[in-house]
Each structure stands twice: as C-alpha cells, then as structure tokens.
Write a protein that holds these residues in place. Structure first.
Motif, PDB file in Angstrom:
ATOM      1  N   LEU A  26       0.855  -1.187   0.000  1.00 42.10           N
ATOM      2  CA  LEU A  26       0.000   0.000   0.000  1.00 42.10           C
ATOM      3  C   LEU A  26       0.889   1.234   0.000  1.00 42.10           C
ATOM      4  O   LEU A  26       2.006   1.183   0.508  1.00 42.10           O
ATOM      5  CB  LEU A  26      -0.863   0.035   1.262  1.00 42.10           C
ATOM      6  N   PRO A  27       0.375   2.291  -0.544  1.00 44.79           N
ATOM      7  CA  PRO A  27       1.117   3.548  -0.418  1.00 44.79           C
ATOM      8  C   PRO A  27       1.281   3.877   1.065  1.00 44.79           C
ATOM      9  O   PRO A  27       0.339   3.686   1.825  1.00 44.79           O
ATOM     10  CB  PRO A  27       0.196   4.577  -1.073  1.00 44.79           C
ATOM     11  N   PRO A  28       2.445   4.307   1.433  1.00 43.87           N
ATOM     12  CA  PRO A  28       2.732   4.520   2.850  1.00 43.87           C
ATOM     13  C   PRO A  28       1.698   5.398   3.556  1.00 43.87           C
ATOM     14  O   PRO A  28       1.316   5.113   4.684  1.00 43.87           O
ATOM     15  CB  PRO A  28       4.085   5.214   2.846  1.00 43.87           C
ATOM     16  N   LEU A  34      -4.648   4.194   7.595  1.00 43.72           N
ATOM     17  CA  LEU A  34      -5.481   3.057   7.939  1.00 43.72           C
ATOM     18  C   LEU A  34      -5.045   2.471   9.280  1.00 43.72           C
ATOM     19  O   LEU A  34      -5.869   2.121  10.119  1.00 43.72           O
ATOM     20  CB  LEU A  34      -5.354   2.024   6.825  1.00 43.72           C
ATOM     21  N   ALA A  35      -3.757   2.384   9.447  1.00 38.17           N
ATOM     22  CA  ALA A  35      -3.242   1.811  10.689  1.00 38.17           C
ATOM     23  C   ALA A  35      -3.687   2.651  11.888  1.00 38.17           C
ATOM     24  O   ALA A  35      -4.109   2.106  12.907  1.00 38.17           O
ATOM     25  CB  ALA A  35      -1.719   1.721  10.638  1.00 38.17           C
ATOM     26  N   LEU A  36      -3.604   3.928  11.742  1.00 39.05           N
ATOM     27  CA  LEU A  36      -4.008   4.790  12.850  1.00 39.05           C
ATOM     28  C   LEU A  36      -5.483   4.616  13.153  1.00 39.05           C
ATOM     29  O   LEU A  36      -5.900   4.507  14.298  1.00 39.05           O
ATOM     30  CB  LEU A  36      -3.734   6.259  12.500  1.00 39.05           C
ATOM     31  N   ARG A  37      -6.228   4.566  12.089  1.00 39.16           N
ATOM     32  CA  ARG A  37      -7.667   4.461  12.281  1.00 39.16           C
ATOM     33  C   ARG A  37      -8.036   3.147  12.957  1.00 39.16           C
ATOM     34  O   ARG A  37      -8.823   3.107  13.909  1.00 39.16           O
ATOM     35  CB  ARG A  37      -8.334   4.565  10.909  1.00 39.16           C
ATOM     36  N   VAL A  73       2.037  10.275  -4.371  1.00 38.52           N
ATOM     37  CA  VAL A  73       0.588  10.304  -4.486  1.00 38.52           C
ATOM     38  C   VAL A  73       0.073   8.895  -4.381  1.00 38.52           C
ATOM     39  O   VAL A  73       0.465   8.023  -5.129  1.00 38.52           O
ATOM     40  CB  VAL A  73       0.173  10.872  -5.838  1.00 38.52           C
ATOM     41  N   PRO A  74      -0.776   8.673  -3.415  1.00 41.48           N
ATOM     42  CA  PRO A  74      -1.276   7.312  -3.245  1.00 41.48           C
ATOM     43  C   PRO A  74      -2.172   6.942  -4.417  1.00 41.48           C
ATOM     44  O   PRO A  74      -2.985   7.760  -4.845  1.00 41.48           O
ATOM     45  CB  PRO A  74      -2.092   7.406  -1.965  1.00 41.48           C
ATOM     46  N   PRO A  75      -2.030   5.768  -4.889  1.00 49.97           N
ATOM     47  CA  PRO A  75      -2.801   5.329  -6.044  1.00 49.97           C
ATOM     48  C   PRO A  75      -4.269   5.146  -5.755  1.00 49.97           C
ATOM     49  O   PRO A  75      -5.014   4.855  -6.654  1.00 49.97           O
ATOM     50  CB  PRO A  75      -2.158   3.994  -6.404  1.00 49.97           C
ATOM     51  N   VAL A  76      -4.633   5.262  -4.526  1.00 51.68           N
ATOM     52  CA  VAL A  76      -6.046   5.107  -4.255  1.00 51.68           C
ATOM     53  C   VAL A  76      -6.619   6.469  -3.937  1.00 51.68           C
ATOM     54  O   VAL A  76      -6.073   7.204  -3.151  1.00 51.68           O
ATOM     55  CB  VAL A  76      -6.263   4.171  -3.058  1.00 51.68           C
ATOM     56  N   SER A  77      -7.692   6.761  -4.545  1.00 52.30           N
ATOM     57  CA  SER A  77      -8.232   8.089  -4.360  1.00 52.30           C
ATOM     58  C   SER A  77      -8.730   8.268  -2.938  1.00 52.30           C
ATOM     59  O   SER A  77      -9.174   7.332  -2.304  1.00 52.30           O
ATOM     60  CB  SER A  77      -9.380   8.318  -5.322  1.00 52.30           C
ATOM     61  N   PRO A  78      -8.624   9.463  -2.478  1.00 51.98           N
ATOM     62  CA  PRO A  78      -8.970   9.712  -1.087  1.00 51.98           C
ATOM     63  C   PRO A  78     -10.468   9.727  -0.872  1.00 51.98           C
ATOM     64  O   PRO A  78     -11.047  10.736  -0.592  1.00 51.98           O
ATOM     65  CB  PRO A  78      -8.379  11.097  -0.847  1.00 51.98           C
TER      66      PRO A  78
ATOM     67  N   GLY B  20      -0.988  -4.883  17.829  1.00 50.44           N
ATOM     68  CA  GLY B  20       0.386  -4.763  17.423  1.00 50.44           C
ATOM     69  C   GLY B  20       0.606  -5.215  15.994  1.00 50.44           C
ATOM     70  O   GLY B  20       1.245  -4.530  15.212  1.00 50.44           O
ATOM     71  N   TRP B  21       0.056  -6.315  15.674  1.00 52.03           N
ATOM     72  CA  TRP B  21       0.470  -6.871  14.385  1.00 52.03           C
ATOM     73  C   TRP B  21      -0.522  -6.699  13.265  1.00 52.03           C
ATOM     74  O   TRP B  21      -0.271  -7.139  12.145  1.00 52.03           O
ATOM     75  CB  TRP B  21       0.877  -8.329  14.519  1.00 52.03           C
ATOM     76  N   TYR B  22      -1.621  -6.076  13.480  1.00 48.59           N
ATOM     77  CA  TYR B  22      -2.527  -5.895  12.342  1.00 48.59           C
ATOM     78  C   TYR B  22      -1.845  -5.132  11.224  1.00 48.59           C
ATOM     79  O   TYR B  22      -2.186  -5.267  10.061  1.00 48.59           O
ATOM     80  CB  TYR B  22      -3.820  -5.189  12.760  1.00 48.59           C
ATOM     81  N   ARG B  23      -0.873  -4.353  11.648  1.00 52.99           N
ATOM     82  CA  ARG B  23      -0.181  -3.531  10.664  1.00 52.99           C
ATOM     83  C   ARG B  23       0.367  -4.327   9.500  1.00 52.99           C
ATOM     84  O   ARG B  23       0.294  -3.902   8.359  1.00 52.99           O
ATOM     85  CB  ARG B  23       0.989  -2.826  11.341  1.00 52.99           C
ATOM     86  N   GLU B  24       0.926  -5.442   9.810  1.00 54.66           N
ATOM     87  CA  GLU B  24       1.567  -6.152   8.703  1.00 54.66           C
ATOM     88  C   GLU B  24       0.560  -6.864   7.805  1.00 54.66           C
ATOM     89  O   GLU B  24       0.934  -7.432   6.795  1.00 54.66           O
ATOM     90  CB  GLU B  24       2.615  -7.126   9.222  1.00 54.66           C
ATOM     91  N   HIS B  25      -0.672  -6.797   8.186  1.00 52.92           N
ATOM     92  CA  HIS B  25      -1.686  -7.396   7.320  1.00 52.92           C
ATOM     93  C   HIS B  25      -2.570  -6.361   6.650  1.00 52.92           C
ATOM     94  O   HIS B  25      -3.518  -6.720   5.951  1.00 52.92           O
ATOM     95  CB  HIS B  25      -2.549  -8.370   8.129  1.00 52.92           C
ATOM     96  N   LEU B  26      -2.262  -5.139   6.886  1.00 58.56           N
ATOM     97  CA  LEU B  26      -3.096  -4.083   6.302  1.00 58.56           C
ATOM     98  C   LEU B  26      -3.167  -4.197   4.789  1.00 58.56           C
ATOM     99  O   LEU B  26      -4.240  -4.185   4.190  1.00 58.56           O
ATOM    100  CB  LEU B  26      -2.535  -2.710   6.667  1.00 58.56           C
ATOM    101  N   ALA B  27      -2.010  -4.287   4.200  1.00 55.12           N
ATOM    102  CA  ALA B  27      -1.973  -4.321   2.740  1.00 55.12           C
ATOM    103  C   ALA B  27      -2.690  -5.569   2.232  1.00 55.12           C
ATOM    104  O   ALA B  27      -3.452  -5.517   1.270  1.00 55.12           O
ATOM    105  CB  ALA B  27      -0.534  -4.285   2.239  1.00 55.12           C
ATOM    106  N   PHE B  28      -2.452  -6.659   2.915  1.00 51.78           N
ATOM    107  CA  PHE B  28      -3.092  -7.906   2.501  1.00 51.78           C
ATOM    108  C   PHE B  28      -4.610  -7.756   2.517  1.00 51.78           C
ATOM    109  O   PHE B  28      -5.297  -8.114   1.562  1.00 51.78           O
ATOM    110  CB  PHE B  28      -2.647  -9.043   3.430  1.00 51.78           C
TER     111      PHE B  28
END
Lengths: 297, 184
Positions: A26-28, A34-37, A73-78, B20-28
C-alpha cells in the motif's frame, strides 16, 4: 509467498496475475492512515491492552514505520469515507477523504519533522508545538485530552462495527478515533461518549490523540464536516488557527475550513480561500479535493 | 508469506495483541477487499471493519493455522455484506475503480500498469463471489488451495473446481476486454 501458478495457465491470465501481484503493498500514507484508524478503533473497543504488549512484536498503536514519502501520491483516491456521507454530499465525501489523506500526510510529517522525537506514540501531546500550551483559551473543554474511553464501558463502540459492519455504520468508526478530539464543541453523540472513568493505569493509552490537541482539533473539525455540522467545524478550525498559527497541519486546516465554508453556503469565501490555497500549496495532495469542493457547487 | 510463520505464536495472546500486528496485514486485507470487488470508496472503511471483526472474533481463531487466510475469510464476509447492502440501496457503482481513471497523468509505464490492473479487476467482476474468493486468495494472494479451502470453509474439491472455473472465466473476460471496444 508460496505462489503456485499453474504452468498451464493461459498466457494472458498468467501475465495479468503476475502483474497484479506487484500491487501487494500500500502507499505509505494510506497504510499509515489506515493503521491509525484501526488502532484507534481497536483501542477503543475495550480490550485490555497493556501499554507495552509483553510479547507483541510491535508496540501498540502508532508504531509508524517511518514513512516520510510525503510527495508520493497514493494510487487510491482519497475517498475513504465514501460510503459514509449520504449521497447528496458528494463533495463532502471527497473532501473528508482528502483530509484523511491529509491526516496520513500529517502523520508522515510529524515523523519526518521530528526524527529525534521519541516517536509519535501516545505521548506526543505537546510535541507539535511545545510552546503553545494546550487549550489555554478553550474554557468549555475541561480536558484537552479527554480520558481514553474506559475499556469496559463502550459496548456502543464494539457493537457498532460488529459482525456485519454496514457502510452506514462507517460513521462511527471514523470519527471515533479522535475521541479525544472534541474540543470545545459538544459532539452530538452522547451514547458513545463515556467519559466516566479515565483508565487509571495508562491514561494516554487508547484514545489519546496521536498528534496532541493540534491534530485532535482538526479531527473534530473533520468529523463535524462529515456530519454536516459545518459551524462546529469552522469554530474548531478557527480555534486551531489561534492555538497553532503555524501548525504542520496547516494545509489540512485550510482544507477543512474551505469545506466548512462551502457547507455553510459561503461560496465566495470558500473560493477565495481555495485560490489562496492553490497559490500557497500548488503541490498539495489536498488540492484536488478542494477544487472539487468549491467547484461542485 | 514469510511473515506468517511469526503469527501463530501471537495467536494465543488476547486480542490486544492484534493491535500490534494488524499492521503487517493491512496491505493484505486492503488488497484482498479490492480484488474482491469492493469499490474504492469503501476500501478503507471495510478494511477497518475486517480488523474490527477479527478483533472481536479473536477467540474463535484457530491459532494453529495462518492468520491471513482467516482474515481473508472475514474479508469475504465483510465484502459480501457490503455488496448486499449496495444492491439493496443503490445500484452497483458503474465505475468501480475510479481512482485509476481520475488521477493526474501518469508516466507511461505506470499508466500501463494501472491499465492492466484495472483490466484484471474488471475481469474479476465477472465472477460470483465464491469463485472470486478462491481465485483471489490463491492466484493473487498466494495462499495454497488447501489453506484457502479451509479458510473459506469449502471442501477441497469444491475449491479446486471453483478455481478452475474462475480462471476460465477470467481468461475469457480478459480476452473480451482486450478486444477493440471491449473496454472503454
């Protein structure tokens, strides 16, 4: 990845599959956002998460793998909250999504700007602008960082996105993260606001704003915009400007302001601000969303 | 799937470990949903939901099996739920992958890649969700067929036959899309 591709697969299919597999990351910014959310949501679901998971490979919430790739630029539109807002407010959706991107960007910024800071984890309350004390001028806000929702008290939280999370249910999860983010304006969702017991052992743990009041004011503005409370959004934005005139989230702030103005029907002001934004931040990732916001009306 | 080996060790932990580890599965998870046909505008929301559901069902997770197929199984249900609601409430979005079309001009190579990608995703739209799931999980996400069958809760033979049918359908769709006028 153990990927067995049948040698017998038709050439086209093979190619398509192999090409598609290149999109496994994924784009960083997107990933960070997403991770934060998710981190916010999980943290608010009443799970007893020790501040330092004893065996967890990664620290709890925002262990940001440094993602300083701001301009990418993330490839997924916001359109993150696309399904959230109801149909008539399409631009709201766009804008809100854009601002989420902004949030991601902001995250990146924080990290990029403060490489020496001990990471953004849960304690960054004053990090962005140490000089400014949180909320000197916000009387109605008793706690600049509201206590994290106590683990047990939030059935409402966990119930909402339960087994069958519907697109309509999206609203809760996204505004929720910034729980601590309601600054001076009262959020209208009393059911889930459970600020009874601040978790005693680890106050800043779950819902402490990741970027301090700076970010949470903006998050409040964002969720106000997303729910059509533009006046609230505008006042949050104004508050933010007073407290953090030179915030690293300036772009996000201006985008939120424009969005709120459009929502309030103040088109001319919104357009003027949009033009100024365009001049000041011609490369901004939020620009497109802003253009749509002011242009769509 | 190198990271998978590390996961089961965590599986016994309370759901908090998930944080902790959901991060590494986000992209998946995100890509899985995308390939399952979730509209771009819903991807982040639904990816979020997948982890929330996983979090809630953590106790039911069989820690002796890899976590990604399990997450994928949840993703399929989440995607199916969203799809049903979409059908009920509004038409299926006509342009499922707007993000690939609406972006600013791209360098040729990248544009080409995205073009290719969109083509495949559109081809996948021809599949019903059952076939799509096995195709995505095995052919695109690289999970072995037995594991995929287990995660999707279907007999191995069924998984194989669905996969075969899916491949055939996708191939045909790709050919159609490649022919002049086949794609827009």
């Amino acid at each position: 990845m153990t990927r067995e591709i049948d040698e017998a697969l038709p050439e086209e299919l093979r190619e398509a599959i192999e090409s598609e597999r290149a999109w496994d990351t994924l784009p960083p910014q997107l990933e960070e956002r997403l991770a934060l959310r998710i981190g916010h949501s999980l943290a608010s679901m009443g799970v007893p998460t020790p501040p330092q998971p004893p065996s967890g490979p990664a620290p709890a919430l925002p262990t940001a793998p440094p993602t300083p790739t701001l301009p990418a630029v993330p490839p997924v539109s916001p359109l993150a909250v696309g399904s959230v807002a109801s149909a008539p407010l399409k631009w709201v959706v766009i804008c809100a999504g854009g601002l989420l991107v902004g949030g991601g960007l902001g995250a990146g910024t924080v990290i990029a700007l403060e490489p020496s800071a001990p990471r953004v984890e849960r304690v960054v309350r004053h990090a962005p602008t140490p000089a400014v004390e949180p909320a000197p001028a916000a009387p109605p806000l008793p706690l600049p960082l509201s206590p994290p929702a106590p683990p047990e008290v939030n059935e409402a939280h966990s119930a909402a996105p339960a087994v069958a999370p519907s697109s309509e249910d999206k609203q809760p999860p996204s505004p929720k993260p910034p729980a601590a983010a309601r600054p001076q304006m009262k959020r209208e969702s009393p059911p889930r606001r459970v600020e009874t017991v601040p978790a005693p052992e680890s106050p800043p743990r779950s819902e402490a704003p990741l970027f301090g009041r700076d970010g949470s004011l903006l998050e409040a503005a964002r969720s106000s915009n997303a729910t059509g409370r533009y006046a609230d959004a505008l006042s949050a934005v104004t508050q933010h400007e007073q407290e953090y005139p030179s915030s690293q989230f300036e772009q996000e702030r201006e985008a939120l302001r424009i969005q709120a103005l459009v929502g309030l029907g103040r088109q001319d002001e919104a357009r003027a601000l949009a033009r100024r934004f365009e001049q000041r931040f011609p490369e901004s990732i939020l620009l497109e969303a802003i253009r749509q916001a002011v242009g769509a009306e | 799937m190198s990271k998978l080996s590390a996961i089961p060790a965590q599986a016994a932990d309370p759901p908090g470990a998930l944080q902790g580890w959901y991060r590494e599965h986000l992209a998946f998870v995100f890509r899985s949903l995308e390939r399952l046909g979730v509209p771009a505008s819903d991807l982040e929301d639904l990816a979020h939901d997948v982890f929330v559901v996983a979090h809630q069902r953590w106790a039911a997770f069989d820690s002796s099996s890899p976590v990604r197929p399990w997450l994928f199984g949840i993703a399929v249900k989440v995607a199916a739920g969203a799809q049903q609601r979409a059908w009920r409430k509004r038409e299926v979005p006509s342009d499922t992958y707007p993000e690939l079309a609406d972006r600013q001009p791209l360098p040729d190579a990248q544009a080409e890649r995205e073009q290719l990608r969109r083509k495949l995703l559109r081809a996948l739209d021809m599949l019903d969700l059952d076939r799509r799931a096995i195709f995505v999980l095995h052919d695109l996400q690289g999970v072995s067929v037995p594991e995929a069958a287990h995660a999707l809760g279907v007999p191995l033979n069924t998984a194989y036959s669905r996969l075969r049918a899916a491949r055939q359908q996708v191939t045909e769709a790709l050919q159609r899309l490649a022919s002049p006028g086949g794609d827009r």
